[in-house]
Design a protein around this motif. Structure first.
Motif, mmCIF file in Angstrom:
data_model
loop_
_atom_site.group_PDB
_atom_site.id
_atom_site.type_symbol
_atom_site.label_atom_id
_atom_site.label_comp_id
_atom_site.label_asym_id
_atom_site.label_seq_id
_atom_site.Cartn_x
_atom_site.Cartn_y
_atom_site.Cartn_z
ATOM 1 N N ARG A 1 0.839 -1.213 0.000
ATOM 2 C CA ARG A 1 0.000 0.000 0.000
ATOM 3 C C ARG A 1 0.869 1.257 0.000
ATOM 4 O O ARG A 1 0.569 2.230 -0.697
ATOM 5 C CB ARG A 1 -0.923 -0.011 1.215
ATOM 6 N N GLN A 2 1.957 1.226 0.782
ATOM 7 C CA GLN A 2 2.844 2.382 0.819
ATOM 8 C C GLN A 2 3.506 2.613 -0.535
ATOM 9 O O GLN A 2 3.610 3.752 -1.002
ATOM 10 C CB GLN A 2 3.915 2.179 1.897
ATOM 11 N N LEU A 3 3.953 1.528 -1.170
ATOM 12 C CA LEU A 3 4.563 1.661 -2.497
ATOM 13 C C LEU A 3 3.557 2.215 -3.500
ATOM 14 O O LEU A 3 3.879 3.087 -4.319
ATOM 15 C CB LEU A 3 5.100 0.310 -2.966
ATOM 16 N N ALA A 4 2.330 1.697 -3.441
ATOM 17 C CA ALA A 4 1.291 2.197 -4.350
ATOM 18 C C ALA A 4 0.961 3.653 -4.045
ATOM 19 O O ALA A 4 0.741 4.466 -4.953
ATOM 20 C CB ALA A 4 0.037 1.333 -4.233
ATOM 21 N N ASP A 5 0.930 4.008 -2.746
ATOM 22 C CA ASP A 5 0.651 5.396 -2.365
ATOM 23 C C ASP A 5 1.760 6.323 -2.853
ATOM 24 O O ASP A 5 1.493 7.468 -3.259
ATOM 25 C CB ASP A 5 0.516 5.513 -0.848
ATOM 26 N N ASP A 6 3.007 5.852 -2.796
ATOM 27 C CA ASP A 6 4.124 6.674 -3.280
ATOM 28 C C ASP A 6 3.962 6.984 -4.765
ATOM 29 O O ASP A 6 4.178 8.120 -5.208
ATOM 30 C CB ASP A 6 5.453 5.943 -3.047
ATOM 31 N N VAL A 7 3.591 5.959 -5.525
ATOM 32 C CA VAL A 7 3.385 6.153 -6.965
ATOM 33 C C VAL A 7 2.195 7.071 -7.205
ATOM 34 O O VAL A 7 2.249 7.996 -8.025
ATOM 35 C CB VAL A 7 3.172 4.796 -7.666
ATOM 36 N N ALA A 8 1.105 6.827 -6.468
ATOM 37 C CA ALA A 8 -0.090 7.653 -6.640
ATOM 38 C C ALA A 8 0.212 9.114 -6.323
ATOM 39 O O ALA A 8 -0.238 10.026 -7.031
ATOM 40 C CB ALA A 8 -1.210 7.139 -5.744
ATOM 41 N N ALA A 9 0.996 9.350 -5.263
ATOM 42 C CA ALA A 9 1.321 10.725 -4.890
ATOM 43 C C ALA A 9 2.131 11.416 -5.985
ATOM 44 O O ALA A 9 1.873 12.584 -6.326
ATOM 45 C CB ALA A 9 2.099 10.734 -3.573
ATOM 46 N N ALA A 10 3.106 10.700 -6.539
ATOM 47 C CA ALA A 10 3.941 11.294 -7.587
ATOM 48 C C ALA A 10 3.110 11.672 -8.804
ATOM 49 O O ALA A 10 3.265 12.768 -9.367
ATOM 50 C CB ALA A 10 5.044 10.312 -7.976
ATOM 51 N N PHE A 11 2.200 10.790 -9.213
ATOM 52 C CA PHE A 11 1.427 11.059 -10.424
ATOM 53 C C PHE A 11 0.233 11.983 -10.156
ATOM 54 O O PHE A 11 -0.227 12.676 -11.060
ATOM 55 C CB PHE A 11 0.992 9.742 -11.068
ATOM 56 N N THR A 12 -0.269 11.989 -8.928
ATOM 57 C CA THR A 12 -1.313 12.963 -8.585
ATOM 58 C C THR A 12 -0.747 14.371 -8.624
ATOM 59 O O THR A 12 -1.388 15.305 -9.132
ATOM 60 C CB THR A 12 -1.881 12.661 -7.189
ATOM 61 N N ASP A 13 0.463 14.521 -8.097
ATOM 62 C CA ASP A 13 1.121 15.838 -8.175
ATOM 63 C C ASP A 13 1.301 16.271 -9.630
ATOM 64 O O ASP A 13 1.101 17.445 -9.967
ATOM 65 C CB ASP A 13 2.478 15.779 -7.481
ATOM 66 N N ALA A 14 1.669 15.321 -10.481
ATOM 67 C CA ALA A 14 1.840 15.640 -11.899
ATOM 68 C C ALA A 14 0.519 16.077 -12.526
ATOM 69 O O ALA A 14 0.465 17.041 -13.310
ATOM 70 C CB ALA A 14 2.408 14.432 -12.641
#
Length: 591
Positions: free
Chosen positions: A330-343
């Motif tokens: 979940r943390q790994l997925a959240d990290d990816v989601a955060a990076a692409f949400t910011d984009a």
């Protein structure tokens, strides 16, 4: 005539069925358990899960289903301890190979009384081991009935040897060395010992303190299994000293009640056999167990209870490991989601605050509208603006396509740049995490894929087509098409695109006056043609279409990361394993 009350038997059978059902649930959860992420301690957890599943199949479920089956006594120990010699001595003739070449026991041999054969010829116990049925020939060496020597097949087989010298109700299994030079041998030895009802553990006066055997003996203590330790090759006069030291070690590890048999150092005969009578106490002990059905049942219950209790503790450990996997994924997925949400946020900001109305887009927009005419017309009211622009368009259509191309180029640069930043951010976040580093391996995901720029261009052109379709659809609903047709679909479409980009928070100085002002005039022109509410709706629909397409483009790059996680480990297995652990603890207490 007094009848026999069937109620107690029925109650016992129901309890046994309930226990088997619970254990089958445990087995299903263990079989489905996946621990893919490289977290601290995960190797040990995977080994525990595999060995627990193996023990359920090899021992716990078979024993629960057949509580009256013969006991399986596994003869185990260190390399060169004399296990095979012991087994040969217990039956009074050579049945298993002994010698200096290691490993000696290349294939486990199970000796049983002929009348107990049905219990072992099936896959009731140790179901993963192929059965090789053998019989004793005149020189007492087992030979396969299929004409294959016992050593001819791989370790995944079990040689069955019926022998009337083995007490009925007890079977002897000669296991490979627990510290064998062969990995397969060591793993098989551990598997066989985990499937035992009781252990005959063989060690020597020189090696009884070795670490590897004691690790297994400590595990035996945790299972409360009946253990007999055979101290082999004890020099004359050393029995008291060595025996006392070994008993103290056994007591320290919770095995104070283990039987200790001392075998003196003795010369073997030409067949490698011990002198007759050397193993008399051990032979008598096994014979007594075989003759006592109630005692055998007690041994089986004791080992089963301890094994189930031990499994309960392992399930609790695996529950924590499964939960750690879930949280890490979940943390790994959240990290990816955060990076692409910011984009996505940065792209949406750049396409709505006027940032795009710079450089080439601004120049082509100025060429398209004729800035001077726009501002002169603005002083005379929107009607005259519409008339002037309409006449201007009909005289010589301005290069709307050039504006579209400039928008495509500028928008493409924004999306590609922000997607690349998101990929770099996600890659860095994962490389700071052990599980993320394992999933990435040597692959570099810090940039967009080679075909991404072309994908973006294609989506932008598709969005521009969406905008033109919005104009056509809205214009077709008007009573008079002449008004909007005089400006052209492409011309009005370009104006709508500029309106979408024209919230001028990103512009400064002269750019506000030029780009912002002309965009406002364009918006007023659209409102004069379609109405204020319609223009607001068209702008929102166009903006949403652009956001959807840019989100889809980012999702494709994000998926490169997420697919390495696979389906996120669910939290449910951890909860189920924890619940089953508690139920097993209760079952172990009453087994």
């Amino acid at each position: 005539m007094t009848g026999i009350d069937p109620a107690p038997a029925a109650s016992t059978a129901a309890a046994q069925d309930a226990a088997v059902s619970l254990l089958e649930d445990v087995r299903a959860q263990l079989a489905a358990l996946d621990l893919p992420l490289d977290l601290p301690g995960v190797d040990a957890a995977r080994t525990t899960a595999a060995s627990s599943l193996e023990q359920l199949d090899d021992y716990i479920l078979p024993r629960y289903r057949s509580l009256d089956a013969p006991l399986l006594a596994v003869v185990g120990g260190s390399t060169g301890a004399g296990k095979s010699t012991l087994v040969n001595g217990l039956v009074g003739h050579p049945v298993t190979r002994s010698g200096a070449i290691r490993p000696t026991t290349r294939q486990p041999i199970l000796l049983h009384h002929p009348q107990d054969a049905p219990w072992f010829t099936s896959s009731r116990v140790l179901p993963t081991l192929h059965r090789v049925r053998s019989e004793l020939v005149k020189d007492h060496v087992p030979a396969s009935r299929a004409g294959v020597a016992p050593d001819a097949s791989a370790m995944q087989s079990l040689v069955l040897v019926p022998d009337p010298s083995v007490p009925k109700g007890v079977a002897l299994l000669d296991a490979p060395d627990v510290d064998s030079v062969s990995d397969d041998n060591r793993q098989l030895a551990a598997q066989l010992l985990a499937a035992a009802d009781l252990w005959l553990f063989v060690t020597t006066a020189n090696r009884y303190a070795d670490a590897v055997p004691w690790k297994l003996l400590v595990d035996a203590a945790s299972r409360d299994i009946l253990v007999a330790v055979v101290l082999d090759r004890v020099p004359d006069g050393a029995e008291q000293e060595v025996g006392a030291d070994l008993r103290a070690m056994l007591a320290h590890e919770g095995l104070a009640d283990a039987r200790l048999f001392v075998v003196p150092e003795t010369r073997l005969d030409e067949l490698g056999m011990l002198p007759p009578g050397t193993l008399g106490p051990i032979t008598a002990w096994l014979a007594a167990i075989g003759a006592d059905s109630a005692g055998r049942a007690e041994i089986a219950r004791r080992t089963l209870t301890g094994t189930v209790r031990s499994l309960s503790g392992k399930l609790e450990t695996l529950s924590q490991a499964a939960l750690a996997q879930h949280e890490s994924a979940r943390q790994l997925a959240d990290d990816v989601a955060a990076a692409f949400t910011d984009a996505a946020v940065r792209i949406n900001r750049a396409t709505s605050d006027g940032t795009l109305l710079r450089g080439e887009v601004l120049a082509r927009w100025q060429d398209f509208v004729g800035t001077g005419d726009f501002f002169r017309a603005l002083e005379s009211g929107i009607g005259r603006v519409r008339d002037r622009i309409g006449a201007f368009f009909k005289g010589q259509p301005p290069p709307a396509v050039k504006v579209e191309t400039a928008i495509e180029t500028g928008l493409q640069a924004v999306i590609v740049d922000q997607a690349a930043r998101a990929c770099e951010d996600a890659d860095q976040r994962w490389r700071a995490d052990p599980a993320g580093r394992q999933l990435l391996g040597a692959e570099d995901l810090s940039g967009v894929t080679e075909d991404f720029s072309a994908q973006v261009a294609g989506e932008i052109r598709a969005w521009q087509s969406d905008v033109l379709n919005l104009i056509r659809t809205e214009g077709a609903a008007k009573r008079s098409q002449a008004r909007w047709l005089s400006f052209g679909v492409n011309g009005l479409g370009v104006i709508l695109m500029i309106v979408v980009f024209s919230f001028t928070g990103g512009l400064t100085g002269i750019e506000v006056g030029i780009a912002g002002g002309t965009a406002v005039v364009g918006q007023k022109l659209l409102e004069a043609i379609f109405g204020e509410d319609a223009v607001r709706r068209l702008a929102n629909e166009a903006r949403q279409s652009l956001q959807d397409r840019s989100t889809g483009l980012l999702a494709g790059q994000r998926q490169r990361f997420l697919e390495r996680i696979g389906p996120p480990p669910a939290e449910a297995p951890a909860q189920l394993l924890a619940a089953l652990s508690g139920q097993l603890a209760t079952l172990g207490a009453r087994a």
